[in-house]
Design a protein around this motif. Sequence first.
Motif, mmCIF file in Angstrom:
data_model
loop_
_atom_site.group_PDB
_atom_site.id
_atom_site.type_symbol
_atom_site.label_atom_id
_atom_site.label_comp_id
_atom_site.label_asym_id
_atom_site.label_seq_id
_atom_site.Cartn_x
_atom_site.Cartn_y
_atom_site.Cartn_z
ATOM 1 N N ILE A 219 69.954 64.264 39.078
ATOM 2 C CA ILE A 219 69.277 63.710 37.601
ATOM 3 C C ILE A 219 70.358 64.286 36.132
ATOM 4 N N VAL A 220 71.009 63.226 35.840
ATOM 5 C CA VAL A 220 71.079 63.757 35.014
ATOM 6 C C VAL A 220 70.444 63.699 33.436
ATOM 7 N N THR A 221 70.492 64.747 32.693
ATOM 8 C CA THR A 221 69.927 64.763 31.753
ATOM 9 C C THR A 221 70.572 66.020 30.358
ATOM 10 N N GLY A 222 70.858 65.442 29.559
ATOM 11 C CA GLY A 222 71.464 66.475 28.177
ATOM 12 C C GLY A 222 73.247 66.863 28.743
ATOM 13 N N GLY A 223 73.463 65.903 29.049
ATOM 14 C CA GLY A 223 75.122 66.354 30.169
ATOM 15 C C GLY A 223 75.296 66.845 30.989
ATOM 16 N N ARG A 224 74.058 67.544 31.494
ATOM 17 C CA ARG A 224 74.488 68.472 33.088
ATOM 18 C C ARG A 224 73.414 67.308 34.318
ATOM 19 N N THR A 225 73.779 67.706 35.456
ATOM 20 C CA THR A 225 73.697 66.776 36.214
ATOM 21 C C THR A 225 72.706 67.241 37.263
ATOM 22 N N HIS A 226 71.841 67.379 37.658
ATOM 23 C CA HIS A 226 70.834 68.974 38.351
ATOM 24 C C HIS A 226 71.000 67.414 40.505
ATOM 25 N N LYS A 227 71.223 68.422 40.664
ATOM 26 C CA LYS A 227 70.999 67.951 42.294
ATOM 27 C C LYS A 227 70.106 68.173 42.807
ATOM 28 N N LYS A 228 68.949 67.320 43.069
ATOM 29 C CA LYS A 228 67.373 67.586 43.498
ATOM 30 C C LYS A 228 68.425 67.706 45.558
ATOM 31 N N PRO A 229 67.872 67.993 46.138
ATOM 32 C CA PRO A 229 67.913 67.485 47.824
ATOM 33 C C PRO A 229 66.459 67.428 48.337
ATOM 34 N N GLY A 230 66.315 66.466 49.463
ATOM 35 C CA GLY A 230 65.236 66.435 49.836
ATOM 36 C C GLY A 230 65.475 65.108 50.038
ATOM 37 N N THR A 231 63.440 64.473 50.612
ATOM 38 C CA THR A 231 63.539 63.453 51.140
ATOM 39 C C THR A 231 63.155 62.192 50.184
ATOM 40 N N PHE A 232 63.378 61.342 49.858
ATOM 41 C CA PHE A 232 63.381 60.434 48.855
ATOM 42 C C PHE A 232 63.199 59.007 49.285
ATOM 43 N N GLY A 233 61.868 58.224 48.546
ATOM 44 C CA GLY A 233 62.199 56.823 48.483
ATOM 45 C C GLY A 233 60.718 56.397 48.093
#
Length: 307
Positions: free
Chosen positions: A155-169
């Motif tokens: 997730i990129v917001t405000g010039g920063r990248t946040h990695k969200k681990p887990g299972t998505f779909g």
Amino acid sequence: MTQRQELLDFPGAEALQAAGRVEPPAPQAVAQALAAVQAAAHQDSPQPPVVASPGRRRLAHGRRILATAVAAAAIAAGVVAYNATEADQPVGHPKHQAQAVSAATFLDHTADVAYARPASSARYWKVRSKASHTGAKPSPAIDCYYARSMDAVYIVTGGRTHKKPGTFGWRLGPKELHSWNDLDRLPTDPAQLLTVMNSSKEYAGQSAFLQAGALLGESPAGPKLRAGLYRALARLHGVKLVGTVKDSAGRTGTELVFSGVVSTDRMVIDPKTSALLETSSVSTKGSDRGKTTRVTYLSVGPTDKIG
């Protein structure tokens, strides 16, 4: 917790949340359209009078033929104006000519556009979207990057990248889709897709409309699957064509509506690209009656890098 809420569960997210011109058709397409209209006009020969006012009856008959020809020719030329269809409007009604296209016709045409789009081999699928809810402050747009394995979302917001681990779909009926390969394994036949999406007895139809919207709006579904989903919606009983509208970002699209068990749900689609621009849902029952949830897809597509 919804998938969007899960994605926004990172440091700083709370502060973050607080904080058409259409090109003319080709000359050949115009010529084909004119030929179709002229052919229909020649078919409009006088008919033996069966009821009173035979002249008026022949006029109505001719208008019906011409309206059908104009709609068919316009679709072939790719210049049809999609508006609502009202079956009870008399021939000669001011809106009759512009409303000759049905929801099924529009969706089948959109499916053809989707099928012709190129397939993606990129590393990530980027979704830039913005959500809004009745009574809540508008949320800023967020960029989500889904890797092919779907084991994390960036997730990129405000010039920063946040990695969200887990299972998505995403879901399609009872099926859970947790990778791009899962999407590729889905059937593309409209009838089969409808059977899977209509697996809910209570919410059949509405469930299919919402699931198709989620896949078309967010997922990296390939051209064949996207086309199949649009054709499945074309065969879904209860889908109605509203017409040309502006979404919350000011973009022009064609709106579809489905009145379900607990809400009235809408899609806004760009007929030129087959992209789903926006979905919205208005609750019709319970304590949330009248409340609207909207997701606007500002840009969606493949990319090889984050940021």
